[in-house]
Design a protein around this motif. Sequence first.
Motif, PDB file in Angstrom:
ATOM      1  N   ARG A 103      34.273   0.869  75.429  1.00 11.43           N
ATOM      2  CA  ARG A 103      33.833   2.193  74.954  1.00 11.43           C
ATOM      3  C   ARG A 103      32.878   2.848  75.953  1.00 11.43           C
ATOM      4  NH1 ARG A 103      32.388   3.798  68.718  1.00 11.43           N
ATOM      5  NH2 ARG A 103      32.912   6.007  68.946  1.00 11.43           N
ATOM      6  N   GLY A 115      34.528   4.753  78.799  1.00 13.73           N
ATOM      7  CA  GLY A 115      35.353   5.939  78.555  1.00 13.73           C
ATOM      8  C   GLY A 115      36.592   5.694  77.720  1.00 13.73           C
ATOM      9  N   GLU A 152      38.072   5.296  73.885  1.00 11.57           N
ATOM     10  CA  GLU A 152      37.727   5.568  72.484  1.00 11.57           C
ATOM     11  C   GLU A 152      38.879   5.188  71.567  1.00 11.57           C
ATOM     12  OE1 GLU A 152      34.959   6.922  71.059  1.00 11.57           O
ATOM     13  OE2 GLU A 152      33.857   7.356  72.899  1.00 11.57           O
ATOM     14  N   LEU A 181      46.367   7.844  74.804  1.00 15.45           N
ATOM     15  CA  LEU A 181      46.412   9.131  75.511  1.00 15.45           C
ATOM     16  C   LEU A 181      45.455   9.104  76.689  1.00 15.45           C
ATOM     17  CD1 LEU A 181      46.154  11.471  72.373  1.00 15.45           C
ATOM     18  CD2 LEU A 181      48.216  10.449  73.357  1.00 15.45           C
ATOM     19  N   ASP A 182      45.875   9.718  77.803  1.00 17.49           N
ATOM     20  CA  ASP A 182      44.995   9.755  78.977  1.00 17.49           C
ATOM     21  C   ASP A 182      43.967  10.881  78.846  1.00 17.49           C
ATOM     22  OD1 ASP A 182      46.214  12.143  79.653  1.00 17.49           O
ATOM     23  OD2 ASP A 182      47.273  11.360  81.402  1.00 17.49           O
ATOM     24  N   ALA A 183      43.169  11.084  79.895  1.00 19.58           N
ATOM     25  CA  ALA A 183      42.073  12.061  79.848  1.00 19.58           C
ATOM     26  C   ALA A 183      42.559  13.471  79.535  1.00 19.58           C
ATOM     27  CB  ALA A 183      41.317  12.051  81.169  1.00 19.58           C
ATOM     28  N   LEU A 203      39.962   7.307  85.156  1.00 18.61           N
ATOM     29  CA  LEU A 203      39.085   8.376  84.677  1.00 18.61           C
ATOM     30  C   LEU A 203      38.186   8.884  85.800  1.00 18.61           C
ATOM     31  CD1 LEU A 203      37.946   6.916  81.263  1.00 18.61           C
ATOM     32  CD2 LEU A 203      39.582   8.754  81.645  1.00 18.61           C
ATOM     33  N   MET A 222      39.963  17.898  86.010  1.00 16.72           N
ATOM     34  CA  MET A 222      39.872  17.634  84.575  1.00 16.72           C
ATOM     35  C   MET A 222      39.536  18.931  83.829  1.00 16.72           C
ATOM     36  SD  MET A 222      38.144  14.173  83.306  1.00 16.72           S
ATOM     37  CE  MET A 222      36.577  14.776  82.753  1.00 16.72           C
ATOM     38  N   LYS A 246      41.890  21.045  81.114  1.00 16.28           N
ATOM     39  CA  LYS A 246      41.467  21.417  79.760  1.00 16.28           C
ATOM     40  C   LYS A 246      41.640  22.912  79.518  1.00 16.28           C
ATOM     41  CE  LYS A 246      37.843  17.968  79.004  1.00 16.28           C
ATOM     42  NZ  LYS A 246      36.396  17.826  78.793  1.00 16.28           N
ATOM     43  N   PHE A 302      31.424   8.142  65.053  1.00 18.89           N
ATOM     44  CA  PHE A 302      31.498   9.165  66.095  1.00 18.89           C
ATOM     45  C   PHE A 302      30.254  10.032  66.006  1.00 18.89           C
ATOM     46  CE2 PHE A 302      36.205   8.588  65.810  1.00 18.89           C
ATOM     47  CZ  PHE A 302      36.418   8.321  67.150  1.00 18.89           C
ATOM     48  N   LEU A 353      40.454  15.537  67.555  1.00 20.85           N
ATOM     49  CA  LEU A 353      40.887  14.671  68.649  1.00 20.85           C
ATOM     50  C   LEU A 353      40.545  15.265  70.016  1.00 20.85           C
ATOM     51  CD1 LEU A 353      42.432  11.970  69.127  1.00 20.85           C
ATOM     52  CD2 LEU A 353      44.455  13.363  69.537  1.00 20.85           C
ATOM     53  N   HIS A 399      38.154  16.804  71.068  1.00 20.62           N
ATOM     54  CA  HIS A 399      36.766  16.628  71.519  1.00 20.62           C
ATOM     55  C   HIS A 399      36.585  15.354  72.350  1.00 20.62           C
ATOM     56  CE1 HIS A 399      35.292  19.329  67.988  1.00 20.62           C
ATOM     57  NE2 HIS A 399      35.768  20.024  69.001  1.00 20.62           N
ATOM     58  N   LEU A 400      37.599  14.502  72.360  1.00 20.56           N
ATOM     59  CA  LEU A 400      37.503  13.247  73.113  1.00 20.56           C
ATOM     60  C   LEU A 400      38.206  13.348  74.472  1.00 20.56           C
ATOM     61  CD1 LEU A 400      38.117  10.792  70.155  1.00 20.56           C
ATOM     62  CD2 LEU A 400      35.947  11.216  71.296  1.00 20.56           C
ATOM     63  N   ARG A 401      38.676  14.550  74.818  1.00 23.36           N
ATOM     64  CA  ARG A 401      39.345  14.732  76.109  1.00 23.36           C
ATOM     65  C   ARG A 401      38.422  14.314  77.251  1.00 23.36           C
ATOM     66  NH1 ARG A 401      44.039  17.507  74.860  1.00 23.36           N
ATOM     67  NH2 ARG A 401      44.815  15.903  73.486  1.00 23.36           N
ATOM     68  N   GLY A 402      39.026  13.771  78.285  1.00 23.87           N
ATOM     69  CA  GLY A 402      38.241  13.241  79.395  1.00 23.87           C
ATOM     70  C   GLY A 402      38.091  11.735  79.270  1.00 23.87           C
ATOM     71  N   LYS A 403      38.487  11.214  78.108  1.00 23.96           N
ATOM     72  CA  LYS A 403      38.431   9.773  77.896  1.00 23.96           C
ATOM     73  C   LYS A 403      39.843   9.251  77.636  1.00 23.96           C
ATOM     74  CE  LYS A 403      33.936  10.251  75.734  1.00 23.96           C
ATOM     75  NZ  LYS A 403      32.987   9.249  76.195  1.00 23.96           N
ATOM     76  N   VAL A 404      39.998   7.941  77.737  1.00 22.02           N
ATOM     77  CA  VAL A 404      41.250   7.327  77.313  1.00 22.02           C
ATOM     78  C   VAL A 404      41.131   7.080  75.810  1.00 22.02           C
ATOM     79  CG1 VAL A 404      42.721   5.286  77.470  1.00 22.02           C
ATOM     80  CG2 VAL A 404      41.669   6.225  79.533  1.00 22.02           C
ATOM     81  N   VAL A 405      42.069   7.616  75.046  1.00 19.24           N
ATOM     82  CA  VAL A 405      41.951   7.557  73.590  1.00 19.24           C
ATOM     83  C   VAL A 405      43.122   6.780  72.994  1.00 19.24           C
ATOM     84  CG1 VAL A 405      41.836   8.917  71.472  1.00 19.24           C
ATOM     85  CG2 VAL A 405      40.733   9.766  73.539  1.00 19.24           C
TER      86      VAL A 405
END
Lengths: 257, 61
Positions: free
Chosen positions: A15, A18, A20, A66-68, A93, A154, A158, B38, B45, B47-53
């Motif tokens: 965690r 990066g 989650e 899912l990736d970044a 990342l 990144m 977005k 959280f 979901l 809001h977690l962009r930039g991370k591997v989820v």
Amino acid sequence: MTGVPHLQELNDKFRSKGFEIVAVSKEDAGTIQSKLIDAKKVTYGVVKADIGSLYQTRGIPHCWVLDAEGKCLFHGHPSNVTAANVEEWVKELAPTKVDKDLAKELSSAVKAFDKGEYGKALTDTKAVAAEATDELVKADATYLEGLIQKHIDMSKGKIERAASAGDKVAQAKELDEAAAKFKGSEIGETWAGESKELKKSKEYKDCAKAGEELEKLRPKIEDMAPKSARKALEKIAEKYPDTPAGKEAAELAKRYN
Amino acid sequence: MRMFLGLAILCAIGATTASALEVGEQGPNFKFDKSWNFDAAVTELNHLRGKVVMVESWATW
């Protein structure tokens, strides 16, 4: 529920790097609270939501990684996601800390980078690169610029994603976030300007109003007679047909026939 | 009519198979009705962009 220790282990290991976990159940909050949060003492992310139709849940448990950028890297049984897999994924990342010692000329840029001030880091790095005569300093500046570039990509991703979804409010929010991260650099200024322009547009205002109206209506809807719920939703949908909230309202209205 | 029927069947198949999220596709966003473990600011979901989820669907049963 047999997979809980595995997920907890992945959470504990990754965690902070990066990764989650979003463990989704559509069961009621009390059941989730007592059977998972209280009974198993999990500390990974748990969510109540219904994603059955969105993700086409195929048997439970099932997971999607899912990736970044939100792109699916893997899906399958959660037990097939190993620590080695996650290790590989988080490596991709954009780093939030500079991971090696760089020439002292770059120390202020490195400091800015580590604080998340990528605009300042970028401007400083470019200035050092322009003045440097030493090849090592030049190479270090190129390296740091590469790290910053990952953050630019990144942010770009977005913004583009929000734009392609037609969600002007989300697009403005991403632009603002990107502008804040890259404050003090050319690209940061560009994004700040784009956000300002976008917020003046009718499309943005419609998007914002539709979202507000739908959120105001949402908590009341369950207590309304189906016919008036449908009418209220259809009103939003007709007023703002080209907005995400308007489209969501149109979809929701179908449930109240 | 026959073409329409064919199209309808194709769509029906599409709805059950092709719409499932596959590798390489964009994971759709969803809002959290309620969440645990959280930050308060994380309510959907995206809001977690930039991370591997890892989105995991589970049930107590």
